[in-house]
Design an enzyme around this catalytic site. Sequence first.
Site, PDB file in Angstrom:
ATOM      1  N   ASP A 161     -36.874 112.689  78.910  1.00  0.00           N
ATOM      2  CA  ASP A 161     -37.141 112.996  80.321  1.00  0.00           C
ATOM      3  C   ASP A 161     -37.743 111.798  81.041  1.00  0.00           C
ATOM      4  O   ASP A 161     -37.730 111.741  82.264  1.00  0.00           O
ATOM      5  CB  ASP A 161     -38.101 114.183  80.410  1.00  0.00           C
ATOM      6  CG  ASP A 161     -38.468 114.540  81.833  1.00  0.00           C
ATOM      7  OD1 ASP A 161     -37.540 114.815  82.620  1.00  0.00           O
ATOM      8  OD2 ASP A 161     -39.675 114.529  82.175  1.00  0.00           O
ATOM      9  N   SER A 195     -41.505 118.670  85.207  1.00  0.00           N
ATOM     10  CA  SER A 195     -42.332 119.552  86.039  1.00  0.00           C
ATOM     11  C   SER A 195     -41.537 120.215  87.161  1.00  0.00           C
ATOM     12  O   SER A 195     -42.132 120.839  88.048  1.00  0.00           O
ATOM     13  CB  SER A 195     -43.499 118.763  86.637  1.00  0.00           C
ATOM     14  OG  SER A 195     -43.020 117.743  87.506  1.00  0.00           O
ATOM     15  N   GLU A 239     -38.723 103.047  83.733  1.00  0.00           N
ATOM     16  CA  GLU A 239     -38.184 103.997  84.699  1.00  0.00           C
ATOM     17  C   GLU A 239     -38.156 103.388  86.108  1.00  0.00           C
ATOM     18  O   GLU A 239     -39.102 102.706  86.501  1.00  0.00           O
ATOM     19  CB  GLU A 239     -39.069 105.242  84.685  1.00  0.00           C
ATOM     20  CG  GLU A 239     -38.441 106.452  85.332  1.00  0.00           C
ATOM     21  CD  GLU A 239     -39.211 107.729  84.984  1.00  0.00           C
ATOM     22  OE1 GLU A 239     -39.468 108.504  85.917  1.00  0.00           O
ATOM     23  OE2 GLU A 239     -39.555 107.928  83.803  1.00  0.00           O
ATOM     24  N   SER A 274     -43.375 112.905  77.841  1.00  0.00           N
ATOM     25  CA  SER A 274     -44.736 112.460  78.170  1.00  0.00           C
ATOM     26  C   SER A 274     -44.678 111.233  79.068  1.00  0.00           C
ATOM     27  O   SER A 274     -44.616 111.351  80.287  1.00  0.00           O
ATOM     28  CB  SER A 274     -45.509 112.168  76.885  1.00  0.00           C
ATOM     29  OG  SER A 274     -44.857 111.172  76.103  1.00  0.00           O
ATOM     30  N   ARG A 275     -44.673 110.027  78.480  1.00  0.00           N
ATOM     31  CA  ARG A 275     -44.580 108.781  79.216  1.00  0.00           C
ATOM     32  C   ARG A 275     -43.556 107.885  78.555  1.00  0.00           C
ATOM     33  O   ARG A 275     -43.519 107.764  77.328  1.00  0.00           O
ATOM     34  CB  ARG A 275     -45.940 108.077  79.272  1.00  0.00           C
ATOM     35  CG  ARG A 275     -46.967 108.786  80.152  1.00  0.00           C
ATOM     36  CD  ARG A 275     -46.577 108.704  81.632  1.00  0.00           C
ATOM     37  NE  ARG A 275     -47.495 109.428  82.494  1.00  0.00           N
ATOM     38  CZ  ARG A 275     -47.336 110.685  82.888  1.00  0.00           C
ATOM     39  NH1 ARG A 275     -46.281 111.373  82.460  1.00  0.00           N
ATOM     40  NH2 ARG A 275     -48.200 111.259  83.698  1.00  0.00           N
ATOM     41  N   HIS A 303     -36.557 112.659  84.723  1.00  0.00           N
ATOM     42  CA  HIS A 303     -37.984 112.958  84.925  1.00  0.00           C
ATOM     43  C   HIS A 303     -38.172 114.278  85.671  1.00  0.00           C
ATOM     44  O   HIS A 303     -38.783 114.336  86.741  1.00  0.00           O
ATOM     45  CB  HIS A 303     -38.660 111.810  85.691  1.00  0.00           C
ATOM     46  CG  HIS A 303     -40.145 111.745  85.450  1.00  0.00           C
ATOM     47  ND1 HIS A 303     -40.851 110.566  85.547  1.00  0.00           N
ATOM     48  CD2 HIS A 303     -41.065 112.696  85.132  1.00  0.00           C
ATOM     49  CE1 HIS A 303     -42.134 110.792  85.298  1.00  0.00           C
ATOM     50  NE2 HIS A 303     -42.280 112.080  85.041  1.00  0.00           N
TER      51      HIS A 303
END
Length: 396
Positions: free
Chosen positions: A307, A333, A312, A282-283, A330
């Site tokens: 992820d 997606s 980051e 998610s975040r 990351h």
Amino acid sequence: MNALCFTVNQRSTWQLAPPLSANFSKYRCIFIRKRPRLAVPLRLISLFEIMAKPISIEVWNPSGKYRVVSTKPMPGTRWIRLLTDQDCRVEVKPSSFFQNPLLYLFLISLLTFPSSDLHREEDYLLTEDWGEVLFSALRRAGGTAFSNMAVGYNNVDVNAANKHGVAVGNTPGVLTETTAELAASLSLAAARRIVEADQFMRAGLYDGWLPNLFVGNLLKGQTVGVIGAGRIGSAYARMMIEGFKMNLIYYDLYQATRLEKFVTGMISFFFYLPDAVLVNASRGPVIDEAALVEHLKLNPMFRVGLDVFEEEPFMKPGLAEQKNAVVVPHIASASKWTREGMATLAALNVLGKIKGYPVWSDPNSIETFLKESSQPPPASPSIVNAKQLGLPSSKL
């Protein structure tokens, strides 16, 4: 500054070679052209001065009326075609500069454009952190729209965008299954110690089957807990429930009706169990990474798949050394269909604002924008501050 332009049909490449002999030491900031489009602090000038390699900026449709800038190369070409077909000049900056968008704004401002370029709308596609300084600079340059190539926009100060009248777009409705698949992949990789085993094999350490070699956790029949049961969380839960016959608990601010029939119980703080698997797609800031590192050290059977990261692109000290952590950069997606779809939606958000189109009424139902065989509707797929800016809603 030296600026060299090479043109092939509608595509140009600008190469910038900084004049290493120039002396900016007496300036606190540099102002561009007759009016101050952008003031750049001396520290950024210093970074610019020491660059040894030229910077290549791809330019599509150089004579286009509207100026659109992508701060990273994006997958596919449809998004470029959709913009250039509508008289947009598209500039794509090299990915090596994604960490410093303010420096990039300075660089493109120094390019020698005709004076008419001062009146162009300048709009941006990006994923970096943007707040007061950058939105102010964007607006001063004539910008009216900004689009994240992401569904989340925690990197954006929406209030600052509202203050400067800049529309903020995002790309929902195209990441759900792809992100859920990556979360499921991290769950499996962490539980079954796949990364550790892969590294073991590549190091030439495998001498034959052993009963205790990389013993991991069985998922079938265990309990999966989901924090945030929206579209992605629910898709992930269904994959784990239907694929591995797991039991379900979840926490969300709202009742997730699509998951209620699967709920089997309630457990508090399930991820603090000594042999649990924690996954975050998610975040990054939702997890205290320093505390997580200590927990991983104290509980070698506890495993994590990440992820995203708290600060980051950096990991907190010690995380990389934990063998019970699976970390990826990351990429939740990062399927071809999803990333190309995100690029298309981001471009159409910007294009819609340029053309004065209304905002699509349901940003989570955007399939019609992704059909390559037809023209997308005349609308911005998703503008998160449309109400604050008083933008009209599409009747389509």
